[in-house]
Design a protein around this motif. Structure first.
Motif, PDB file in Angstrom:
ATOM      1  N   MET A  95      -2.366   1.632  -6.904  1.00 26.67           N
ATOM      2  CA  MET A  95      -3.196   2.370  -6.021  1.00 26.67           C
ATOM      3  C   MET A  95      -3.095   3.751  -5.745  1.00 26.67           C
ATOM      4  O   MET A  95      -1.958   4.261  -5.884  1.00 26.67           O
ATOM      5  CB  MET A  95      -2.846   1.398  -4.610  1.00 26.67           C
ATOM      6  N   GLY A  96      -4.134   4.326  -5.880  1.00 20.23           N
ATOM      7  CA  GLY A  96      -3.955   5.993  -5.732  1.00 20.23           C
ATOM      8  C   GLY A  96      -3.570   6.699  -4.581  1.00 20.23           C
ATOM      9  O   GLY A  96      -3.832   5.864  -3.514  1.00 20.23           O
ATOM     10  N   ALA A  97      -3.272   7.670  -4.475  1.00 17.96           N
ATOM     11  CA  ALA A  97      -2.514   8.611  -3.187  1.00 17.96           C
ATOM     12  C   ALA A  97      -3.633   8.518  -2.401  1.00 17.96           C
ATOM     13  O   ALA A  97      -3.579   8.759  -1.004  1.00 17.96           O
ATOM     14  CB  ALA A  97      -2.224   9.915  -3.766  1.00 17.96           C
ATOM     15  N   VAL A 122      -3.637   5.491  -0.100  1.00 18.80           N
ATOM     16  CA  VAL A 122      -2.739   5.791   0.863  1.00 18.80           C
ATOM     17  C   VAL A 122      -3.033   6.707   1.937  1.00 18.80           C
ATOM     18  O   VAL A 122      -2.770   6.239   3.204  1.00 18.80           O
ATOM     19  CB  VAL A 122      -1.566   6.098  -0.005  1.00 18.80           C
ATOM     20  N   GLN A 123      -3.436   7.667   1.467  1.00 17.82           N
ATOM     21  CA  GLN A 123      -3.836   8.656   2.568  1.00 17.82           C
ATOM     22  C   GLN A 123      -4.826   8.079   3.525  1.00 17.82           C
ATOM     23  O   GLN A 123      -4.738   8.151   4.806  1.00 17.82           O
ATOM     24  CB  GLN A 123      -4.392  10.185   1.989  1.00 17.82           C
ATOM     25  N   LEU A 124      -5.884   7.411   2.996  1.00 15.60           N
ATOM     26  CA  LEU A 124      -6.962   6.889   3.741  1.00 15.60           C
ATOM     27  C   LEU A 124      -6.224   5.887   4.769  1.00 15.60           C
ATOM     28  O   LEU A 124      -6.497   5.932   6.036  1.00 15.60           O
ATOM     29  CB  LEU A 124      -8.266   6.359   2.824  1.00 15.60           C
ATOM     30  N   VAL A 125      -5.673   5.033   4.451  1.00 16.43           N
ATOM     31  CA  VAL A 125      -4.970   3.996   5.288  1.00 16.43           C
ATOM     32  C   VAL A 125      -4.083   4.677   6.431  1.00 16.43           C
ATOM     33  O   VAL A 125      -4.064   4.162   7.241  1.00 16.43           O
ATOM     34  CB  VAL A 125      -4.176   2.944   4.280  1.00 16.43           C
ATOM     35  N   LEU A 146      -3.913  -4.966   5.080  1.00 14.78           N
ATOM     36  CA  LEU A 146      -5.163  -5.339   4.924  1.00 14.78           C
ATOM     37  C   LEU A 146      -6.139  -4.389   4.441  1.00 14.78           C
ATOM     38  O   LEU A 146      -6.799  -4.724   3.447  1.00 14.78           O
ATOM     39  CB  LEU A 146      -5.472  -5.859   6.479  1.00 14.78           C
ATOM     40  N   LEU A 147      -5.949  -3.262   4.971  1.00 13.22           N
ATOM     41  CA  LEU A 147      -6.897  -2.323   4.508  1.00 13.22           C
ATOM     42  C   LEU A 147      -6.697  -1.898   3.088  1.00 13.22           C
ATOM     43  O   LEU A 147      -7.684  -1.605   2.366  1.00 13.22           O
ATOM     44  CB  LEU A 147      -6.780  -0.868   5.324  1.00 13.22           C
ATOM     45  N   ARG A 148      -5.569  -1.736   2.547  1.00  9.31           N
ATOM     46  CA  ARG A 148      -5.040  -1.427   1.143  1.00  9.31           C
ATOM     47  C   ARG A 148      -5.752  -2.595   0.422  1.00  9.31           C
ATOM     48  O   ARG A 148      -6.248  -2.254  -0.801  1.00  9.31           O
ATOM     49  CB  ARG A 148      -3.720  -1.259   0.867  1.00  9.31           C
TER      50      ARG A 148
END
Length: 141
Positions: A1-3, A6-9, A85-87
């Protein structure tokens, strides 16, 4: 998964947790309440967007996970469950990321200062694996 995911989550997580805490599973189908607090409202919109983009089986699973998170008394656990869940939703539906970014407020601009001092100190805004001290074997890619 991209950074970026991760930032969005990380940015969406507090709003999603607040919405689940306030409404439980009803957050997925509840009509927007104009008097709702902004963070809860944002979390509700995020979860409803994820829910609408899933098939019937995905919606059922989402309801189950959100219901379990709503019943949990540990905020850290709830945040972790909802983050996973979001990821997973982002991994399953690449177009979802763009729609979620559109819902989030623009991040505050400014300078980030990170300081470390002392022997073997480390500092970073984001960090993967960090090991300090003697006798560590570096992780293998």
């Amino acid at each position: 998964m991209g950074a970026e995911f991760v930032q969005l989550v990380e940015q969406a997580g507090p709003a999603v947790t607040a919405a689940v805490g306030a409404y439980g599973v009803a957050v997925l189908t509840r009509a927007q309440d104009a008097a709702a607090e902004a963070t809860v409202d944002l979390g509700q919109r995020i979860l409803q967007l994820v829910w609408r983009r899933r098939d019937e089986a995905g919606q059922t699973e989402l309801e189950r996970v959100v219901g379990e998170a709503a019943d949990e008394q540990n905020d850290a656990y709830t945040t972790a469950v909802l983050g996973r869940l979001l990821r997973r939703a982002l991994q399953d539906d690449p177009g979802l990321g763009e729609e979620l970014w559109a819902l989030l407020p623009a991040p505050a601009t400014g300078t980030v200062t990170i300081t470390a001092s002392g022997e073997r100190s480390i500092a970073a805004q984001y960090i993967g694996t960090a090991a300090t001290g003697d006798g560590h074997t570096p992780p293998q890619p």
